[in-house]
Design a protein around this motif. Structure first.
Motif, PDB file in Angstrom:
ATOM      1  N   THR A   1      24.183  86.547  13.471  1.00  0.00           N
ATOM      2  CA  THR A   1      25.247  86.677  14.466  1.00  0.00           C
ATOM      3  C   THR A   1      25.489  85.361  15.191  1.00  0.00           C
ATOM      4  OG1 THR A   1      24.703  89.009  14.750  1.00  0.00           O
ATOM      5  CG2 THR A   1      26.041  87.997  16.464  1.00  0.00           C
ATOM      6  N   SER A   2      24.434  84.706  15.634  1.00  0.00           N
ATOM      7  CA  SER A   2      24.595  83.430  16.339  1.00  0.00           C
ATOM      8  C   SER A   2      25.235  82.373  15.436  1.00  0.00           C
ATOM      9  CB  SER A   2      23.249  82.925  16.850  1.00  0.00           C
ATOM     10  OG  SER A   2      22.694  83.849  17.751  1.00  0.00           O
ATOM     11  N   ALA A   3      24.794  82.318  14.190  1.00  0.00           N
ATOM     12  CA  ALA A   3      25.377  81.359  13.241  1.00  0.00           C
ATOM     13  C   ALA A   3      26.847  81.683  12.979  1.00  0.00           C
ATOM     14  CB  ALA A   3      24.587  81.360  11.937  1.00  0.00           C
ATOM     15  N   ALA A   4      27.137  82.954  12.757  1.00  0.00           N
ATOM     16  CA  ALA A   4      28.523  83.364  12.491  1.00  0.00           C
ATOM     17  C   ALA A   4      29.419  83.052  13.682  1.00  0.00           C
ATOM     18  CB  ALA A   4      28.576  84.845  12.154  1.00  0.00           C
ATOM     19  N   PHE A   5      28.955  83.372  14.882  1.00  0.00           N
ATOM     20  CA  PHE A   5      29.753  83.112  16.080  1.00  0.00           C
ATOM     21  C   PHE A   5      29.996  81.610  16.253  1.00  0.00           C
ATOM     22  CE2 PHE A   5      28.676  87.215  18.670  1.00  0.00           C
ATOM     23  CZ  PHE A   5      29.325  87.972  17.710  1.00  0.00           C
ATOM     24  N   THR A   6      28.987  80.812  15.970  1.00  0.00           N
ATOM     25  CA  THR A   6      29.134  79.359  16.091  1.00  0.00           C
ATOM     26  C   THR A   6      30.151  78.836  15.075  1.00  0.00           C
ATOM     27  OG1 THR A   6      26.878  79.130  16.915  1.00  0.00           O
ATOM     28  CG2 THR A   6      27.908  77.149  15.987  1.00  0.00           C
ATOM     29  N   ILE A   7      30.049  79.295  13.845  1.00  0.00           N
ATOM     30  CA  ILE A   7      30.998  78.877  12.811  1.00  0.00           C
ATOM     31  C   ILE A   7      32.416  79.345  13.165  1.00  0.00           C
ATOM     32  CG2 ILE A   7      31.685  79.222  10.397  1.00  0.00           C
ATOM     33  CD1 ILE A   7      28.584  79.345   9.806  1.00  0.00           C
ATOM     34  N   MET A   8      32.534  80.594  13.620  1.00  0.00           N
ATOM     35  CA  MET A   8      33.842  81.132  13.989  1.00  0.00           C
ATOM     36  C   MET A   8      34.474  80.310  15.107  1.00  0.00           C
ATOM     37  SD  MET A   8      32.757  85.161  13.708  1.00  0.00           S
ATOM     38  CE  MET A   8      33.852  85.709  14.975  1.00  0.00           C
ATOM     39  N   SER A   9      33.662  79.807  16.023  1.00  0.00           N
ATOM     40  CA  SER A   9      34.196  79.039  17.155  1.00  0.00           C
ATOM     41  C   SER A   9      34.788  77.700  16.716  1.00  0.00           C
ATOM     42  CB  SER A   9      33.109  78.804  18.209  1.00  0.00           C
ATOM     43  OG  SER A   9      32.181  77.833  17.786  1.00  0.00           O
ATOM     44  N   LEU A  10      34.434  77.247  15.543  1.00  0.00           N
ATOM     45  CA  LEU A  10      34.900  75.951  15.042  1.00  0.00           C
ATOM     46  C   LEU A  10      36.205  76.041  14.252  1.00  0.00           C
ATOM     47  CD1 LEU A  10      31.437  74.603  13.824  1.00  0.00           C
ATOM     48  CD2 LEU A  10      32.646  74.002  15.943  1.00  0.00           C
ATOM     49  N   ILE A  11      36.658  77.255  13.950  1.00  0.00           N
ATOM     50  CA  ILE A  11      37.818  77.441  13.075  1.00  0.00           C
ATOM     51  C   ILE A  11      39.113  77.434  13.883  1.00  0.00           C
ATOM     52  CG2 ILE A  11      38.933  79.010  11.444  1.00  0.00           C
ATOM     53  CD1 ILE A  11      36.104  80.020  10.710  1.00  0.00           C
ATOM     54  N   ASP A  12      40.050  76.628  13.416  1.00  0.00           N
ATOM     55  CA  ASP A  12      41.403  76.609  13.983  1.00  0.00           C
ATOM     56  C   ASP A  12      42.369  77.093  12.902  1.00  0.00           C
ATOM     57  OD1 ASP A  12      40.958  75.570  16.614  1.00  0.00           O
ATOM     58  OD2 ASP A  12      40.598  73.599  15.702  1.00  0.00           O
ATOM     59  N   LEU A  13      43.336  77.884  13.301  1.00  0.00           N
ATOM     60  CA  LEU A  13      44.295  78.442  12.359  1.00  0.00           C
ATOM     61  C   LEU A  13      45.717  78.244  12.846  1.00  0.00           C
ATOM     62  CD1 LEU A  13      42.609  81.928  11.817  1.00  0.00           C
ATOM     63  CD2 LEU A  13      42.493  79.978  10.270  1.00  0.00           C
ATOM     64  N   GLY A  14      46.637  78.259  11.893  1.00  0.00           N
ATOM     65  CA  GLY A  14      48.051  78.242  12.221  1.00  0.00           C
ATOM     66  C   GLY A  14      48.547  79.655  12.480  1.00  0.00           C
ATOM     67  N   SER A  15      49.815  79.789  12.786  1.00  0.00           N
ATOM     68  CA  SER A  15      50.370  81.087  13.172  1.00  0.00           C
ATOM     69  C   SER A  15      50.383  82.103  12.022  1.00  0.00           C
ATOM     70  CB  SER A  15      51.770  80.922  13.755  1.00  0.00           C
ATOM     71  OG  SER A  15      52.633  80.308  12.820  1.00  0.00           O
ATOM     72  N   GLU A  16      50.640  81.654  10.794  1.00  0.00           N
ATOM     73  CA  GLU A  16      50.645  82.602   9.667  1.00  0.00           C
ATOM     74  C   GLU A  16      49.274  83.223   9.416  1.00  0.00           C
ATOM     75  OE1 GLU A  16      52.448  81.924   5.771  1.00  0.00           O
ATOM     76  OE2 GLU A  16      54.060  80.875   6.853  1.00  0.00           O
ATOM     77  N   PRO A  17      48.204  82.421   9.309  1.00  0.00           N
ATOM     78  CA  PRO A  17      46.879  83.027   9.130  1.00  0.00           C
ATOM     79  C   PRO A  17      46.476  83.936  10.292  1.00  0.00           C
ATOM     80  CG  PRO A  17      46.789  80.692   8.595  1.00  0.00           C
ATOM     81  CD  PRO A  17      48.138  80.956   9.189  1.00  0.00           C
ATOM     82  N   ILE A  18      46.866  83.571  11.512  1.00  0.00           N
ATOM     83  CA  ILE A  18      46.564  84.420  12.672  1.00  0.00           C
ATOM     84  C   ILE A  18      47.238  85.774  12.494  1.00  0.00           C
ATOM     85  CG2 ILE A  18      46.966  84.757  15.157  1.00  0.00           C
ATOM     86  CD1 ILE A  18      46.626  81.684  15.458  1.00  0.00           C
ATOM     87  N   PHE A  19      48.507  85.762  12.137  1.00  0.00           N
ATOM     88  CA  PHE A  19      49.242  87.011  11.934  1.00  0.00           C
ATOM     89  C   PHE A  19      48.595  87.850  10.842  1.00  0.00           C
ATOM     90  CE2 PHE A  19      52.459  89.593   9.846  1.00  0.00           C
ATOM     91  CZ  PHE A  19      52.965  90.308  10.917  1.00  0.00           C
ATOM     92  N   LEU A  20      48.241  87.218   9.719  1.00  0.00           N
ATOM     93  CA  LEU A  20      47.627  87.952   8.603  1.00  0.00           C
ATOM     94  C   LEU A  20      46.261  88.530   8.983  1.00  0.00           C
ATOM     95  CD1 LEU A  20      48.602  85.707   5.569  1.00  0.00           C
ATOM     96  CD2 LEU A  20      49.498  87.977   6.152  1.00  0.00           C
ATOM     97  N   LEU A  21      45.448  87.747   9.683  1.00  0.00           N
ATOM     98  CA  LEU A  21      44.147  88.265  10.120  1.00  0.00           C
ATOM     99  C   LEU A  21      44.331  89.422  11.094  1.00  0.00           C
ATOM    100  CD1 LEU A  21      41.867  85.119  10.593  1.00  0.00           C
ATOM    101  CD2 LEU A  21      41.663  86.912   8.875  1.00  0.00           C
ATOM    102  N   ASN A  22      45.288  89.316  11.997  1.00  0.00           N
ATOM    103  CA  ASN A  22      45.580  90.417  12.915  1.00  0.00           C
ATOM    104  C   ASN A  22      45.983  91.664  12.134  1.00  0.00           C
ATOM    105  OD1 ASN A  22      45.109  88.929  15.247  1.00  0.00           O
ATOM    106  ND2 ASN A  22      47.249  88.377  15.521  1.00  0.00           N
TER     107      ASN A  22
END
Length: 178
Positions: A86-107
């Motif tokens: 969990t700590s590793a995943a949260f740390t990796i997730m905090s480093l990811i930046d996305l554009g508007s299309e990937p944000i919409f698709l993930l949502n």
């Protein structure tokens, strides 16, 4: 390590307050949950100070926990493994930046997963009667829907990661072997 610490603290508490109604086993069990949460928060925040992504880490810790409370999800069999993964995943997730299309698709994918699978694996972990499970699904979906407005990359990744833990295939186990 988690069970060792939980046991040490439980035995200490029982020695200091021998008449306490809770047994060492009950204290150890409760302490393991508290320590698990505290260690995940401390490790994630510690890494976020190193990476300079503390704001994102706080958002992840908060959003993941809120969605998990109402939607459920898979559990790792070992508390130690849970802390590390969990700590590793949260740390990796905090480093990811996305554009508007990937944000919409993930949502969109997160919303679909929440609507299909939540609440998942909460039967023996909550006192909420099953008649309220549809409400938990609605609340889970509402959390995810808010990010269509905010369009936050951090929230999109967080909600998707949590929603993925809801997936339960036929014959799936309650816990994941680590």
């Amino acid at each position: 390590m988690l069970l060792y610490l939980s046991n040490k603290i439980a035995v200490y508490i029982k020695n200091v307050v021998p008449d306490h109604p809770a047994s060492v086993a009950v204290l150890r069990y409760s302490l393991s949950f508290i320590l698990n949460t505290v260690l995940i928060i401390l490790l994630t925040l510690g890494m976020s100070f190193v990476t300079g992504r503390t704001k994102e880490a706080v958002i992840i810790l908060t959003a993941f926990a809120l969605l998990r409370q109402v939607s459920g999800g898979i559990h790792l069999k070992s508390g130690d493994l849970c802390i590390i993964v969990t700590s590793a995943a949260f740390t990796i997730m905090s480093l990811i930046d996305l554009g508007s299309e990937p944000i919409f698709l993930l949502n969109l994918f997160s919303l679909l997963l929440v609507l299909l699978f939540s609440p998942s694996r909460i039967d023996r972990q909550t006192r909420i009667p099953k008649k309220y499970y549809p409400l938990l699904k609605i609340i889970s979906a509402a959390f995810v829907l808010t990010n269509f407005y905010w369009a936050s990359a951090t929230l999109a990744i967080t909600f998707f990661a949590q929603a993925a833990t809801l997936i339960r295939l036929k014959g799936g186990e309650q816990y994941v072997e680590g």
